[in-house]
Design an enzyme around this catalytic site. Sequence first.
Site, mmCIF file in Angstrom:
data_model
loop_
_atom_site.group_PDB
_atom_site.id
_atom_site.type_symbol
_atom_site.label_atom_id
_atom_site.label_comp_id
_atom_site.label_asym_id
_atom_site.label_seq_id
_atom_site.Cartn_x
_atom_site.Cartn_y
_atom_site.Cartn_z
ATOM 1 N N LYS A 172 2.451 4.420 1.375
ATOM 2 C CA LYS A 172 2.612 4.919 2.742
ATOM 3 C C LYS A 172 2.548 6.440 2.688
ATOM 4 C CE LYS A 172 5.497 4.571 6.872
ATOM 5 N NZ LYS A 172 5.272 5.909 7.346
ATOM 6 N N ARG A 217 -2.040 9.602 11.522
ATOM 7 C CA ARG A 217 -2.908 8.446 11.646
ATOM 8 C C ARG A 217 -4.111 8.820 12.497
ATOM 9 N NH1 ARG A 217 -0.385 2.632 13.010
ATOM 10 N NH2 ARG A 217 -2.239 1.346 12.883
ATOM 11 N N LYS A 232 7.420 -1.527 6.794
ATOM 12 C CA LYS A 232 7.465 -0.269 6.047
ATOM 13 C C LYS A 232 8.767 -0.195 5.265
ATOM 14 C CE LYS A 232 8.671 1.934 10.391
ATOM 15 N NZ LYS A 232 8.248 2.696 11.519
ATOM 16 N N ARG A 289 -2.537 8.454 16.930
ATOM 17 C CA ARG A 289 -1.755 7.244 17.130
ATOM 18 C C ARG A 289 -1.396 7.057 18.605
ATOM 19 N NH1 ARG A 289 3.685 5.483 14.151
ATOM 20 N NH2 ARG A 289 4.819 4.857 15.997
ATOM 21 N N PHE A 327 -7.165 2.963 5.446
ATOM 22 C CA PHE A 327 -6.390 1.749 5.200
ATOM 23 C C PHE A 327 -6.817 0.551 6.034
ATOM 24 C CE2 PHE A 327 -3.737 4.264 8.151
ATOM 25 C CZ PHE A 327 -3.516 3.344 9.175
ATOM 26 N N ARG A 385 3.955 -4.480 17.430
ATOM 27 C CA ARG A 385 4.844 -4.225 16.309
ATOM 28 C C ARG A 385 5.333 -5.603 15.888
ATOM 29 N NH1 ARG A 385 7.435 0.234 14.846
ATOM 30 N NH2 ARG A 385 7.157 1.378 16.784
ATOM 31 N N GLU A 429 0.864 -1.190 0.000
ATOM 32 C CA GLU A 429 0.000 0.000 0.000
ATOM 33 C C GLU A 429 0.891 1.227 0.000
ATOM 34 O OE1 GLU A 429 -2.402 -0.076 3.517
ATOM 35 O OE2 GLU A 429 -3.525 -1.837 2.892
ATOM 36 N N GLU A 484 -5.236 7.726 7.170
ATOM 37 C CA GLU A 484 -4.166 8.703 7.274
ATOM 38 C C GLU A 484 -4.731 10.031 6.764
ATOM 39 O OE1 GLU A 484 -1.363 7.710 8.652
ATOM 40 O OE2 GLU A 484 0.226 9.043 7.994
HETATM 41 P P1 AMP Z 1 6.114 5.213 11.059
HETATM 42 O O1 AMP Z 1 5.410 6.421 11.605
HETATM 43 O O2 AMP Z 1 7.273 5.540 10.176
HETATM 44 O O3 AMP Z 1 6.428 4.197 12.127
HETATM 45 O O4 AMP Z 1 5.086 4.471 10.061
HETATM 46 C C1 AMP Z 1 3.829 4.005 10.459
HETATM 47 C C2 AMP Z 1 2.761 5.034 10.158
HETATM 48 O O5 AMP Z 1 2.550 5.162 8.756
HETATM 49 C C3 AMP Z 1 1.384 4.662 10.675
HETATM 50 O O6 AMP Z 1 1.246 4.947 12.022
HETATM 51 C C4 AMP Z 1 0.462 5.499 9.804
HETATM 52 O O7 AMP Z 1 0.301 6.773 10.390
HETATM 53 C C5 AMP Z 1 1.266 5.724 8.527
HETATM 54 N N1 AMP Z 1 0.697 5.106 7.314
HETATM 55 C C6 AMP Z 1 0.684 5.695 6.089
HETATM 56 N N2 AMP Z 1 0.146 4.898 5.167
HETATM 57 C C7 AMP Z 1 -0.213 3.755 5.784
HETATM 58 C C8 AMP Z 1 -0.805 2.541 5.340
HETATM 59 N N3 AMP Z 1 -1.103 2.319 4.060
HETATM 60 N N4 AMP Z 1 -1.027 1.581 6.278
HETATM 61 C C9 AMP Z 1 -0.690 1.772 7.572
HETATM 62 N N5 AMP Z 1 -0.127 2.904 8.035
HETATM 63 C C10 AMP Z 1 0.124 3.892 7.161
#
Ligand code: AMP
Length: 592
Positions: free
Chosen positions: A258, A263, A429, A278, A348, A423, A256, A308
């Site tokens: 990102k 969030r 990611k 979040r 999502f 997690r 998907e 998001e």
């Molecule tokens: P990170 O903040 O780098 O740990 O990445 C996770 C965050 O990416 C999540 O908490 C969401 O806010 C965001 N996010 C963006 N696109 C997506 C997606 N397709 N699925 C899940 N999370 C997403």
Amino acid sequence: MKFSVLAETFEKMEKTTKRLELTDHLVDFFKNTPLDLVSKVVYLIQGKLGPDYEGIEIGVAEKIVIKAVHRSTAIEVKRIEEAYRKDGDLGHAVSKLIEQKTQTTLFDAVEGQSQTVEWVYDTLFKIAELAGSGKNVVDKKMNYIASLLNNVDSISGKFIIKILIGTMRLGVADNTILDALAIAYTGSKDNREKIENAYNVSSDLGKVAKVAAKDGLEGIKQFKVIVFDPIRPMLADRVKSEKEAIEKLGKKFAAEFKLDGERVQIHLENGRVDLFSRRLENIRSYYPDIVENIPKSLKIQNAILEAEAVAINEDTGEFLPFQELMHRRRKYNVDKAVLQYPITLNFFDILYADGKSCLNLGYEERRKLLTKILVEDNFSKIIPQKVVTNENEIEDFLENSINSGCEGLMLKDLQSPYRAGARGSNWLKLKREYRNELGDSLDLVVIGAFFGKGRRTGKYGTLLVATYNDDEDTFPSICKVGTGFTDENLDQFYQILSNKVTLKKNPRIISDMEADIWFDPELVIEIVASEITLSPIHKTAQSTIRKGSGLALRFPKFTGKIRMEKSPENASTDQEVIALYKGQTKITREID
Ligand code: AMP
């Protein structure tokens, strides 16, 4: 139960850093806590009065507390300030002053007075409810605080002050409390996972503790998803390459886009909408446009969804960086900010639909359901997705995502249920930055600063940043960073950080540096670097790779992203840095 009994337990906990000992203290205490106090005690241990999503803030200014101490103990304000300056911890400093006073003047500390845990909690609650900063409100607050500290014993006084000013740090993570609840109320640590499940769907440790104490495991099993009780979000691990993703997820999985926004967990029931971040704060007031649009965007009446929220340029439809959304975080004129900083809402996941939890459905089923119930329009959209089976397909989709202004991809196992609060490798990611140099960006906590020269005079020219050590609940320094800042960033940092200045280094900060100024470890910023090296000065992963050395970042640079949505405990951990260090292909060099 007297508050002094609880304070004695806090005192014991404050003296240990070992998780097992902390758990033992908690178990002993839980076993002796009356049922109706269990939830309050759990909140107080964490320096809170309720679950985070209720947003009950005590946060009394130090100045007011100092005046109230003076009023209750007759100790001169100057003496209190002086003791605080030397000690660095107001609670501890006052506690020492009360001790001295009791010894020298037989100060009549009617032991614990009528101060029961319940009374202290209720008084703190009343203080938290007083909104505003008018004279009337401040006077009322002062009266309550003075009553809390009247004839208080030194240890109770210390912890009451810490709770009041928000510096209660016993080092008790949620996980330690969950262990202790399992042992104290179900007889075995093996039941910890069931208790954690209850926490994951309710996000309220106090409520979980109360039910465990009253009804044991049977009560715990009854916890289920309820609309308006936020669910702890599922989190993702990071991978550096398409190849690594395939190793972890197998031959076929979903990719998907990102998106780089905020969030939002959306709860809907019969037209009423609530929104959680979040970190599970209630963010309803920042997004009146989401509240208005949701009932129109869904074909069902009850649901919990994740999306998001991304700032956009309305003329071009382009995604704008996450920072733009932070303009919405304001108390007043939100309506203006909604017009100035428009968003789209990109769905999502779906966690609850039409009276049923979807957490145990596999990813594919949830996505199908989401597609079915969502009415897409200019505001509400479903995040672009593709099922991929090889490196080329991932690479291609990653390129599409980046060309559309996204950060990279989220890669998701097709069968995996929604693992609330966890997690793991069911979600991965893959970001663009991961593909160069160090191959990763880190989210680091700002702990100190050095004053700037030239253009940066009067601002914080260089920041000292730290990782989070989740075993010790501390913030060890990892590097100084002075590049990547625009003038606007420097102003922004000054504005945000000047409220977090402390007279003395916060005890959770681990650093031998002599910063010009120290901050409470709260603000998280994103940093990229070229390499991780062994370091004799920095403290991340101290003595893990080599005895006496920590790890540091080489050529660190601020990416421009202030991670307002991350709590300091969500920053990159020592373990993540160790994993990156080990993953480096280059031969690491020592820096001095
Ligand atoms: P990170 O903040 O780098 O740990 O990445 C996770 C965050 O990416 C999540 O908490 C969401 O806010 C965001 N996010 C963006 N696109 C997506 C997606 N397709 N699925 C899940 N999370 C997403």
